[in-house]
Design a protein around this motif. Structure first.
Motif, PDB file in Angstrom:
ATOM      1  N   LYS A   1      -0.475  41.616  25.758  1.00 56.68           N
ATOM      2  CA  LYS A   1       0.054  40.443  24.950  1.00 56.68           C
ATOM      3  C   LYS A   1       1.399  39.915  25.398  1.00 56.68           C
ATOM      4  O   LYS A   1       1.904  38.982  25.291  1.00 56.68           O
ATOM      5  N   LYS A   2       1.966  41.189  26.039  1.00 56.59           N
ATOM      6  CA  LYS A   2       3.380  40.956  26.501  1.00 56.59           C
ATOM      7  C   LYS A   2       3.684  39.862  27.627  1.00 56.59           C
ATOM      8  O   LYS A   2       4.478  39.215  27.998  1.00 56.59           O
ATOM      9  N   ASN A   3       2.486  39.710  28.342  1.00 57.23           N
ATOM     10  CA  ASN A   3       2.111  38.709  29.342  1.00 57.23           C
ATOM     11  C   ASN A   3       1.841  37.260  29.023  1.00 57.23           C
ATOM     12  O   ASN A   3       1.515  36.456  29.679  1.00 57.23           O
ATOM     13  N   VAL A   4       1.884  36.962  27.456  1.00 60.01           N
ATOM     14  CA  VAL A   4       1.435  35.684  26.967  1.00 60.01           C
ATOM     15  C   VAL A   4       2.812  35.238  26.248  1.00 60.01           C
ATOM     16  O   VAL A   4       3.379  36.041  25.625  1.00 60.01           O
ATOM     17  N   TRP A   5       2.973  33.940  26.715  1.00 59.28           N
ATOM     18  CA  TRP A   5       3.982  33.211  25.810  1.00 59.28           C
ATOM     19  C   TRP A   5       3.870  31.586  25.530  1.00 59.28           C
ATOM     20  O   TRP A   5       3.079  31.168  26.268  1.00 59.28           O
ATOM     21  N   ARG A   6       4.445  31.280  24.561  1.00 57.25           N
ATOM     22  CA  ARG A   6       4.413  29.864  24.076  1.00 57.25           C
ATOM     23  C   ARG A   6       5.537  29.078  24.702  1.00 57.25           C
ATOM     24  O   ARG A   6       6.454  29.408  24.442  1.00 57.25           O
ATOM     25  N   PRO A   7       5.084  27.929  25.562  1.00 55.49           N
ATOM     26  CA  PRO A   7       6.243  27.606  26.307  1.00 55.49           C
ATOM     27  C   PRO A   7       7.202  26.763  25.098  1.00 55.49           C
ATOM     28  O   PRO A   7       6.873  26.316  24.018  1.00 55.49           O
ATOM     29  N   ARG A   8       8.354  26.652  25.357  1.00 51.64           N
ATOM     30  CA  ARG A   8       9.155  25.813  24.460  1.00 51.64           C
ATOM     31  C   ARG A   8       8.593  24.400  24.354  1.00 51.64           C
ATOM     32  O   ARG A   8       8.274  23.739  25.055  1.00 51.64           O
ATOM     33  N   LYS A   9       8.680  24.010  23.173  1.00 52.28           N
ATOM     34  CA  LYS A   9       8.033  22.710  22.415  1.00 52.28           C
ATOM     35  C   LYS A   9       6.554  22.587  22.444  1.00 52.28           C
ATOM     36  O   LYS A   9       6.292  21.686  22.083  1.00 52.28           O
ATOM     37  N   ALA A  10       5.751  23.489  22.792  1.00 52.13           N
ATOM     38  CA  ALA A  10       4.287  23.645  22.852  1.00 52.13           C
ATOM     39  C   ALA A  10       3.910  23.696  21.619  1.00 52.13           C
ATOM     40  O   ALA A  10       4.663  24.332  20.297  1.00 52.13           O
ATOM     41  N   ALA A  11       2.863  23.261  20.988  1.00 56.64           N
ATOM     42  CA  ALA A  11       2.233  23.112  19.845  1.00 56.64           C
ATOM     43  C   ALA A  11       1.577  24.692  19.465  1.00 56.64           C
ATOM     44  O   ALA A  11       1.586  25.541  20.274  1.00 56.64           O
ATOM     45  N   PRO A  12       1.586  24.749  18.250  1.00 59.68           N
ATOM     46  CA  PRO A  12       1.194  26.434  17.830  1.00 59.68           C
ATOM     47  C   PRO A  12      -0.198  26.566  18.507  1.00 59.68           C
ATOM     48  O   PRO A  12      -1.127  25.747  18.538  1.00 59.68           O
ATOM     49  N   GLY A  13      -0.430  27.548  19.160  1.00 54.37           N
ATOM     50  CA  GLY A  13      -1.692  28.096  19.751  1.00 54.37           C
ATOM     51  C   GLY A  13      -1.599  27.732  21.356  1.00 54.37           C
ATOM     52  O   GLY A  13      -2.793  28.300  21.877  1.00 54.37           O
ATOM     53  N   GLN A  14      -0.922  27.124  21.822  1.00 58.09           N
ATOM     54  CA  GLN A  14      -0.823  26.700  23.224  1.00 58.09           C
ATOM     55  C   GLN A  14       0.310  27.721  23.984  1.00 58.09           C
ATOM     56  O   GLN A  14       1.249  27.884  23.445  1.00 58.09           O
ATOM     57  N   VAL A  15      -0.404  28.388  24.782  1.00 57.74           N
ATOM     58  CA  VAL A  15       0.350  29.552  25.539  1.00 57.74           C
ATOM     59  C   VAL A  15      -0.131  29.478  27.051  1.00 57.74           C
ATOM     60  O   VAL A  15      -1.192  28.765  27.358  1.00 57.74           O
ATOM     61  N   LEU A  16       0.700  30.252  27.579  1.00 56.24           N
ATOM     62  CA  LEU A  16       0.785  30.353  29.347  1.00 56.24           C
ATOM     63  C   LEU A  16       0.469  31.924  29.232  1.00 56.24           C
ATOM     64  O   LEU A  16       1.164  32.702  28.217  1.00 56.24           O
ATOM     65  N   TYR A  17      -0.286  32.374  30.270  1.00 57.05           N
ATOM     66  CA  TYR A  17      -0.067  33.838  30.447  1.00 57.05           C
ATOM     67  C   TYR A  17      -0.352  34.431  31.814  1.00 57.05           C
ATOM     68  O   TYR A  17      -0.659  33.469  32.952  1.00 57.05           O
TER      69      TYR A  17
END
Length: 515
Positions: A478-494
């Motif tokens: 999970k530490k490799n998963v992040w939500r980009p700034r201004k992204a909608a809830p649930g939208q992540v990069l990893y």
């Protein structure tokens, strides 16, 4: 933060470099903490107007929250070789050795400018080329000193002041005739307003005292004392942890609050319906009267009429609306049926209203308790496994090996569960397909293949690929998963993901694993 205070912090590195670094933590968007073996957390609070440098014991947590922090975590690695201050100015350089591996990380240098409202943190090459920084400084902001990636780093303009670490009584003679406040500001390096006041106190003077020859000796002694002990070191530990916990607690509290408010709204709507049902009970006598009058005067009601006016049992005219498609008797039964329905609704409302009010009061108490809950209490509430219950966030299952498994059912639950997971839990998602975030709660423990496959099948099943064969599912810590700034809830990069191929069908143990 003033220069002598910075110097006092850096003295803690004397004779202890090079030192191995153990990774970064980012408690908030304006703070980076590098864990240095044997020294503790090197905390860099770089957002204006109150930057801070300190060494803190214990453990600080927090994943990268901005692009700059992610770049810092990826590029600033290896042993800490250098911790150097520019004179006694509010500029500090930290040299990092880099790392060798499958992909080498080259040496870098951190430049921390603790310059009040212009505070900044930069990452450069050892030669000084800027790689990334927290805040760019363009020519429109400062036409003499531009700070952007790709440019050579230029330090603040040079100056000439007395170094209080080496200045003797004779060197202080240039201060004669000035007030102590003016002398410190113009001629003494590393002193700001607060340290100037402390210097005056130790010398038995005031900042307004005009310096005379008899003041130089006590001033020199006070200055040497200030260099050795500039005062209580500013500690960020309590403040930083409190702010981090507040932010994390609010992140956990928000979806719980939304779920409770949604249930409150539902119950309030039910109460409004009950009130309407009880209010409409007054319509029942009139409805029954119309039915009675119609049955009493069936022979006077013309067929196919939309309404008729008859005398009620008191002799007054009574207009009655009719359905032309029904007979007079059927119209009468229609009025009786409506009266019975209103009576049934009112009876049910009287039965359910007290129960619903009690549920609503309990929910309001729960909201009040939620607003005052600590991070630990919120985490325990999240992990509670006392049955499904209303308002639970996400599906809660058990893997074959006994690990808890969380499954988000919508974007808000995906965001909430991923935020709530431990940094070493495993995060699963169908590759390139909209679907649920699935968390395997390992907390860093090795997960056997059956547990990995269980979580992967859940991710595939709760995605747009449901029912398909050989679906690719990515998983990573999970530490490799992040939500980009201004992204909608649930939208992540990893990053750092591995891939499993599974059939998008519900695991066989699914019905047995619900908490």
């Amino acid at each position: 933060m003033e220069g002598l205070l910075i110097n006092a912090v850096l003295r803690g590195f004397a004779g202890r470099l090079p030192a191995r670094t153990l990774g970064w933590a980012f408690p908030d968007e304006g703070t980076a903490a590098l864990l240095v073996e044997g020294l503790g957390n090197l905390v860099l609070r770089y957002r204006p107007p109150n930057p801070l440098l300190t060494l803190e014991p214990g453990t600080l947590e927090g994943e990268a929250k901005t692009a700059f922090q992610r770049s810092l975590a990826a590029r600033a690695k290896g042993r800490l070789l250098e911790a150097r201050q520019l004179k006694l100015d509010r500029v500090v350089f930290f040299g990092l050795e880099g790392e060798s591996g499958f992909v080498d990380t080259p040496p870098t240098r951190l430049v921390f400018e603790l310059t009040g409202r212009n505070a900044n943190l930069l990452l450069t090459t050892p030669e000084g080329r800027i790689l990334t920084l927290d805040r760019e400084v363009t020519q429109q902001v400062n036409r003499f000193r531009e700070l952007r990636p790709g440019l050579a780093y230029t330090p603040p303009p040079p100056y000439e002041k007395l170094d209080p670490r080496t200045a003797g009584p004779a060197d202080l003679e240039r201060l004669l005739g000035l007030s102590l406040g003016q002398a410190a500001s113009r001629h003494l390096d590393g002193l700001g307003k607060e340290l100037t006041q402390e210097l005056a106190r130790r010398a038995g003077l005031t900042p307004q005292t005009v310096l005379a020859p008899e003041h130089l000796e006590p001033l020199h002694r006070a200055l040497k004392s200030l260099v050795e002990r500039p005062g209580e070191r500013t500690s960020l530990a309590t403040e930083l942890r409190a702010e981090w916990e507040r932010q994390e607690a609010e992140a956990l509290r928000r979806p719980l609050r939304e779920a409770l408010h949604k249930r409150i709204h539902t119950l309030e709507a039910r109460l409004a319906d009950y009130r309407k049902a009880l209010a409409r009970l007054d319509e029942v006598p009139a409805l029954r009267e119309k039915g009675d009058v119609l049955l009493a005067y069936l022979h006077r009601v013309p067929g196919g009429a939309a309404s008729v006016t008859l005398e009620d049992f008191g002799g007054d005219p009574l207009e009655i609306a009719l359905d032309p498609a029904l007979t007079p008797a059927q119209n009468a039964e229609r009025y009786y049926s409506r009266a019975r329905r209103l009576e049934a609704l009112a009876e049910r409302a009287m039965e359910l209203e007290p129960r619903t009010r009690a549920q609503l009061e309990a929910l309001h108490r729960e909201v009040a308790a939620l607003e005052g809950a600590s991070l630990l209490e919120l985490t325990r509430r999240l992990e509670r496994r006392d049955g499904p219950g209303e308002g639970r966030v996400g599906l809660r299952l058990r893997s074959p090996g006994g690990f808890a498994v969380w499954v988000g059912r919508n974007s808000k639950e995906n965001d909430f569960l991923t935020r709530s997971a431990h940094s070493m839990d495993l995060w699963f998602h169908a590759q390139g397909i909209p679907g649920s975030h699935v968390i395997l709660r390992t907390q860093g423990q090795p997960a056997p293949l059956p547990d990995l496959l269980f979580a992967a099948r859940l991710a595939a099943y709760h995605s747009k690929a449901r029912g398909e064969r050989n679906v690719a599912v990515d998983y990573t810590a999970k530490k490799n998963v992040w939500r980009p700034r201004k992204a909608a809830p649930g939208q992540v990069l990893y990053t750092g993901a591995k891939t499993l191929f599974v059939d998008a069908e519900a695991p066989s143990a699914l019905s047995e694993g619900v908490d």
